[in-house]
Design a protein around this motif. Structure first.
Motif, PDB file in Angstrom:
ATOM      1  N   SER A 153      22.368 127.062  32.272  1.00  0.00           N
ATOM      2  CA  SER A 153      20.943 126.740  32.271  1.00  0.00           C
ATOM      3  C   SER A 153      20.628 125.781  33.409  1.00  0.00           C
ATOM      4  O   SER A 153      21.460 124.967  33.809  1.00  0.00           O
ATOM      5  N   GLU A 154      19.401 125.883  33.923  1.00  0.00           N
ATOM      6  CA  GLU A 154      18.965 124.976  34.986  1.00  0.00           C
ATOM      7  C   GLU A 154      18.476 123.646  34.429  1.00  0.00           C
ATOM      8  O   GLU A 154      18.248 122.705  35.178  1.00  0.00           O
ATOM      9  N   ARG A 155      18.291 123.576  33.121  1.00  0.00           N
ATOM     10  CA  ARG A 155      17.840 122.329  32.517  1.00  0.00           C
ATOM     11  C   ARG A 155      18.967 121.299  32.496  1.00  0.00           C
ATOM     12  O   ARG A 155      20.137 121.632  32.664  1.00  0.00           O
ATOM     13  N   ARG A 156      18.573 120.056  32.266  1.00  0.00           N
ATOM     14  CA  ARG A 156      19.563 118.987  32.156  1.00  0.00           C
ATOM     15  C   ARG A 156      20.506 119.283  30.996  1.00  0.00           C
ATOM     16  O   ARG A 156      20.080 119.605  29.895  1.00  0.00           O
ATOM     17  N   GLU A 157      21.794 119.137  31.257  1.00  0.00           N
ATOM     18  CA  GLU A 157      22.807 119.467  30.269  1.00  0.00           C
ATOM     19  C   GLU A 157      22.816 118.425  29.150  1.00  0.00           C
ATOM     20  O   GLU A 157      23.018 117.241  29.406  1.00  0.00           O
ATOM     21  N   PRO A 158      22.621 118.841  27.893  1.00  0.00           N
ATOM     22  CA  PRO A 158      22.594 117.863  26.793  1.00  0.00           C
ATOM     23  C   PRO A 158      24.008 117.467  26.374  1.00  0.00           C
ATOM     24  O   PRO A 158      24.960 118.232  26.529  1.00  0.00           O
ATOM     25  N   ARG A 159      24.130 116.263  25.851  1.00  0.00           N
ATOM     26  CA  ARG A 159      25.380 115.828  25.240  1.00  0.00           C
ATOM     27  C   ARG A 159      25.314 116.098  23.736  1.00  0.00           C
ATOM     28  O   ARG A 159      24.250 116.091  23.137  1.00  0.00           O
ATOM     29  N   ASP A 160      26.479 116.301  23.165  1.00  0.00           N
ATOM     30  CA  ASP A 160      26.552 116.553  21.729  1.00  0.00           C
ATOM     31  C   ASP A 160      26.100 115.323  20.942  1.00  0.00           C
ATOM     32  O   ASP A 160      26.331 114.173  21.349  1.00  0.00           O
ATOM     33  N   LEU A 161      25.457 115.552  19.805  1.00  0.00           N
ATOM     34  CA  LEU A 161      24.936 114.467  18.972  1.00  0.00           C
ATOM     35  C   LEU A 161      26.051 113.517  18.548  1.00  0.00           C
ATOM     36  O   LEU A 161      25.894 112.291  18.624  1.00  0.00           O
ATOM     37  N   GLN A 162      27.180 114.046  18.102  1.00  0.00           N
ATOM     38  CA  GLN A 162      28.283 113.191  17.667  1.00  0.00           C
ATOM     39  C   GLN A 162      28.802 112.330  18.816  1.00  0.00           C
ATOM     40  O   GLN A 162      29.126 111.152  18.625  1.00  0.00           O
ATOM     41  N   TYR A 163      28.876 112.914  20.005  1.00  0.00           N
ATOM     42  CA  TYR A 163      29.377 112.152  21.150  1.00  0.00           C
ATOM     43  C   TYR A 163      28.397 111.037  21.525  1.00  0.00           C
ATOM     44  O   TYR A 163      28.816 109.923  21.865  1.00  0.00           O
ATOM     45  N   ASN A 164      27.116 111.301  21.429  1.00  0.00           N
ATOM     46  CA  ASN A 164      26.122 110.256  21.712  1.00  0.00           C
ATOM     47  C   ASN A 164      26.214 109.110  20.710  1.00  0.00           C
ATOM     48  O   ASN A 164      26.016 107.940  21.065  1.00  0.00           O
ATOM     49  N   HIS A 196      18.757 102.214  20.485  1.00  0.00           N
ATOM     50  CA  HIS A 196      17.311 102.351  20.311  1.00  0.00           C
ATOM     51  C   HIS A 196      16.736 103.499  21.142  1.00  0.00           C
ATOM     52  O   HIS A 196      15.565 103.842  20.988  1.00  0.00           O
ATOM     53  N   ASP A 197      17.549 104.109  22.012  1.00  0.00           N
ATOM     54  CA  ASP A 197      17.084 105.239  22.816  1.00  0.00           C
ATOM     55  C   ASP A 197      17.214 106.512  21.987  1.00  0.00           C
ATOM     56  O   ASP A 197      18.257 107.169  21.967  1.00  0.00           O
ATOM     57  N   LEU A 198      16.144 106.867  21.289  1.00  0.00           N
ATOM     58  CA  LEU A 198      16.202 107.986  20.348  1.00  0.00           C
ATOM     59  C   LEU A 198      16.318 109.335  21.041  1.00  0.00           C
ATOM     60  O   LEU A 198      16.601 110.339  20.378  1.00  0.00           O
ATOM     61  N   SER A 199      16.128 109.384  22.343  1.00  0.00           N
ATOM     62  CA  SER A 199      16.306 110.651  23.062  1.00  0.00           C
ATOM     63  C   SER A 199      17.772 111.105  23.016  1.00  0.00           C
ATOM     64  O   SER A 199      18.061 112.285  23.204  1.00  0.00           O
ATOM     65  N   CYS A 200      18.687 110.170  22.743  1.00  0.00           N
ATOM     66  CA  CYS A 200      20.107 110.517  22.616  1.00  0.00           C
ATOM     67  C   CYS A 200      20.385 111.323  21.355  1.00  0.00           C
ATOM     68  O   CYS A 200      21.472 111.902  21.217  1.00  0.00           O
ATOM     69  N   TYR A 201      19.431 111.367  20.436  1.00  0.00           N
ATOM     70  CA  TYR A 201      19.626 112.074  19.169  1.00  0.00           C
ATOM     71  C   TYR A 201      18.575 113.172  18.981  1.00  0.00           C
ATOM     72  O   TYR A 201      18.342 113.626  17.859  1.00  0.00           O
ATOM     73  N   ASP A 202      17.960 113.601  20.072  1.00  0.00           N
ATOM     74  CA  ASP A 202      16.904 114.604  20.005  1.00  0.00           C
ATOM     75  C   ASP A 202      17.474 115.956  19.591  1.00  0.00           C
ATOM     76  O   ASP A 202      18.695 116.157  19.547  1.00  0.00           O
ATOM     77  N   TYR A 203      16.585 116.911  19.333  1.00  0.00           N
ATOM     78  CA  TYR A 203      17.011 118.229  18.836  1.00  0.00           C
ATOM     79  C   TYR A 203      18.006 118.918  19.760  1.00  0.00           C
ATOM     80  O   TYR A 203      18.917 119.628  19.313  1.00  0.00           O
ATOM     81  N   SER A 204      17.867 118.711  21.079  1.00  0.00           N
ATOM     82  CA  SER A 204      18.717 119.414  22.033  1.00  0.00           C
ATOM     83  C   SER A 204      20.176 119.003  21.936  1.00  0.00           C
ATOM     84  O   SER A 204      21.047 119.677  22.483  1.00  0.00           O
ATOM     85  N   THR A 205      20.479 117.898  21.233  1.00  0.00           N
ATOM     86  CA  THR A 205      21.865 117.449  21.087  1.00  0.00           C
ATOM     87  C   THR A 205      22.619 118.226  20.011  1.00  0.00           C
ATOM     88  O   THR A 205      23.833 118.056  19.876  1.00  0.00           O
ATOM     89  N   HIS A 206      21.912 119.089  19.248  1.00  0.00           N
ATOM     90  CA  HIS A 206      22.607 119.833  18.197  1.00  0.00           C
ATOM     91  C   HIS A 206      22.025 121.211  17.915  1.00  0.00           C
ATOM     92  O   HIS A 206      22.652 121.995  17.198  1.00  0.00           O
ATOM     93  N   THR A 207      20.855 121.537  18.468  1.00  0.00           N
ATOM     94  CA  THR A 207      20.261 122.838  18.204  1.00  0.00           C
ATOM     95  C   THR A 207      19.342 123.238  19.355  1.00  0.00           C
ATOM     96  O   THR A 207      18.744 122.370  20.000  1.00  0.00           O
ATOM     97  N   PRO A 208      19.197 124.549  19.612  1.00  0.00           N
ATOM     98  CA  PRO A 208      18.256 124.976  20.651  1.00  0.00           C
ATOM     99  C   PRO A 208      16.819 125.072  20.150  1.00  0.00           C
ATOM    100  O   PRO A 208      15.907 125.335  20.927  1.00  0.00           O
ATOM    101  N   CYS A 209      16.597 124.853  18.851  1.00  0.00           N
ATOM    102  CA  CYS A 209      15.261 125.001  18.259  1.00  0.00           C
ATOM    103  C   CYS A 209      14.505 123.679  18.311  1.00  0.00           C
ATOM    104  O   CYS A 209      14.917 122.701  17.663  1.00  0.00           O
ATOM    105  N   PRO A 210      13.408 123.596  19.037  1.00  0.00           N
ATOM    106  CA  PRO A 210      12.677 122.321  19.173  1.00  0.00           C
ATOM    107  C   PRO A 210      12.123 121.776  17.868  1.00  0.00           C
ATOM    108  O   PRO A 210      11.907 120.576  17.741  1.00  0.00           O
ATOM    109  N   LEU A 211      11.862 122.648  16.889  1.00  0.00           N
ATOM    110  CA  LEU A 211      11.286 122.185  15.627  1.00  0.00           C
ATOM    111  C   LEU A 211      12.332 121.609  14.678  1.00  0.00           C
ATOM    112  O   LEU A 211      11.986 120.916  13.723  1.00  0.00           O
ATOM    113  N   ASP A 212      13.589 121.897  14.900  1.00  0.00           N
ATOM    114  CA  ASP A 212      14.648 121.480  13.986  1.00  0.00           C
ATOM    115  C   ASP A 212      15.050 120.029  14.271  1.00  0.00           C
ATOM    116  O   ASP A 212      16.037 119.755  14.951  1.00  0.00           O
TER     117      ASP A 212
END
Length: 333
Positions: free
Chosen positions: A176-187, A199-215
């Motif tokens: 993918s051309e998007r920024r490569e996400p890190r795994d939630l557990q690793y974050n 406090h940086d909640l972007s480290c635990y965003d949906y992209s760290t464990h699922t491709p679905c933005p609503l999940d």
């Protein structure tokens, strides 16, 4: 045969990365039972080395340093070419020579575990052991060495700390051309050792464990847990936005009563009231009278909202006296 022995040795290596020294010794014993002749003493020696070096990092620095020197000598003499790859990899793991061990690993957890338990600490880090702070520093050093190894292998690295869905895409060649996400557990690990801000909640965003933005279920629960642990402020804008998204997800999946509970974490009274009132009016009006009464007992909100739902339900059933009575009971009627 040789293949069966090699399979046992690979299994032993995997168990060592999981810090199961006893399991590795058991697999080694089974492998030794499948060899004959003069090979048995070599397995006994390897078992003693595993017992001495397995499952430790800084505390095994001296033993691991001696074994590294032995491997360097064997490499000069070409002994590594006479050994099978499985046996050589096992010795390399115990010696802390991890480049060859992790080169073909397809899972970042296995590779990271090798750095946690078998890395060769620098002399400046001392002998390890100690208290909680020393253990945290050791884990932070393991994370740094692991990330250096990932960078050395570049984009062809098979053990990048990617979430499972992204790792599968990488194996299929779907980059993918998007920024490569890190795994939630690793974050979470990076936050625990101070390499990322909790406090940086972007480290635990949906992209760290699922491709679905609503999940965002995992993201919300992990964020709330960290905020509670660190006594953080739930009124932070990132968490408030995540809470509204989670309410939306719960309502979409039919769990609107859980959405009512999550909505209580909205810090702004006006926003919280609007959210709760909307959830009740959109969902509670469709309940039967008994179900509505049960829901009123489970969720303690403003009685006017519940009476409004009851009025809507009564109008739908053409129970006009009940509807009038419910509307009259609404405080804002």
């Amino acid at each position: 045969g040789q293949d069966a022995v090699a399979a046992r040795l690979k299994r032993a290596c995997s168990l060592l990365t999981a810090n199961s020294v006893r399991g590795a010794l058991h697999e080694l014993e089974l492998a030794a039972g499948q060899v004959t002749g003069d090979a048995r003493p070599y397995f006994d020696r390897l078992a003693a080395i595993i017992a001495a070096c397995g499952g430790v990092s800084s505390a095994g620095t001296a033993q691991r340093g001696s074994l590294r020197q032995q491997l360097a000598q064997w490499r000069k003499e070409g002994v590594d070419e006479l050994m099978g790859s499985a046996l050589w990899r096992l010795y390399s793991l115990l010696a802390g020579d991890l480049e060859e061990v992790v080169a073909d690993v397809m899972d970042w957890r296995t590779a990271f575990a090798a750095f946690v338990w078998y890395r060769h600490p620098a002399a400046s880090q001392g002998g390890g052991g100690g208290g909680l702070r020393e253990q945290r520093d050791e884990l932070a050093a393991a994370v740094c060495e692991f990330e250096k190894a990932v960078k050395r292998h570049g984009m062809g690295c098979c053990f990048r700390p990617l979430p499972s869905y992204a790792a599968k895409d990488m194996q299929r060649g779907c980059e993918s051309e998007r920024r490569e996400p890190r795994d939630l557990q690793y974050n979470i690990i990076r936050s625990a050792v101070g390499l990322a801000g909790w406090h940086d909640l972007s480290c635990y965003d949906y992209s760290t464990h699922t491709p679905c933005p609503l999940d965002v279920a995992y993201s919300w629960h992990i964020s709330l847990l960290l905020l509670a642990h660190h006594r953080g402020d739930v009124s932070a804008s990132g968490f408030q936005l995540l809470t509204q998204q989670y309410c939306f997800l719960l309502e979409l999946t039919g769990s609107w009563e859980w959405a009512l509970y999550v909505a209580l974490f909205l810090s702004d009274a006006r926003v919280r009231g609007t959210c709760v009132r909307g959830l009740l009016l959109r969902n509670a009006g469709a309940l039967g009278r008994r179900e509505l009464q049960q829901a009123m007992g489970r969720q303690r909100f403003q009685s006017a909202w519940w009476w409004r739902c009851h009025a809507i339900r009564s109008e739908r059933d053409r129970d006009w006296p009940a509807a009038v009575n419910s509307w009259l009971r609404c405080e804002d009627f």
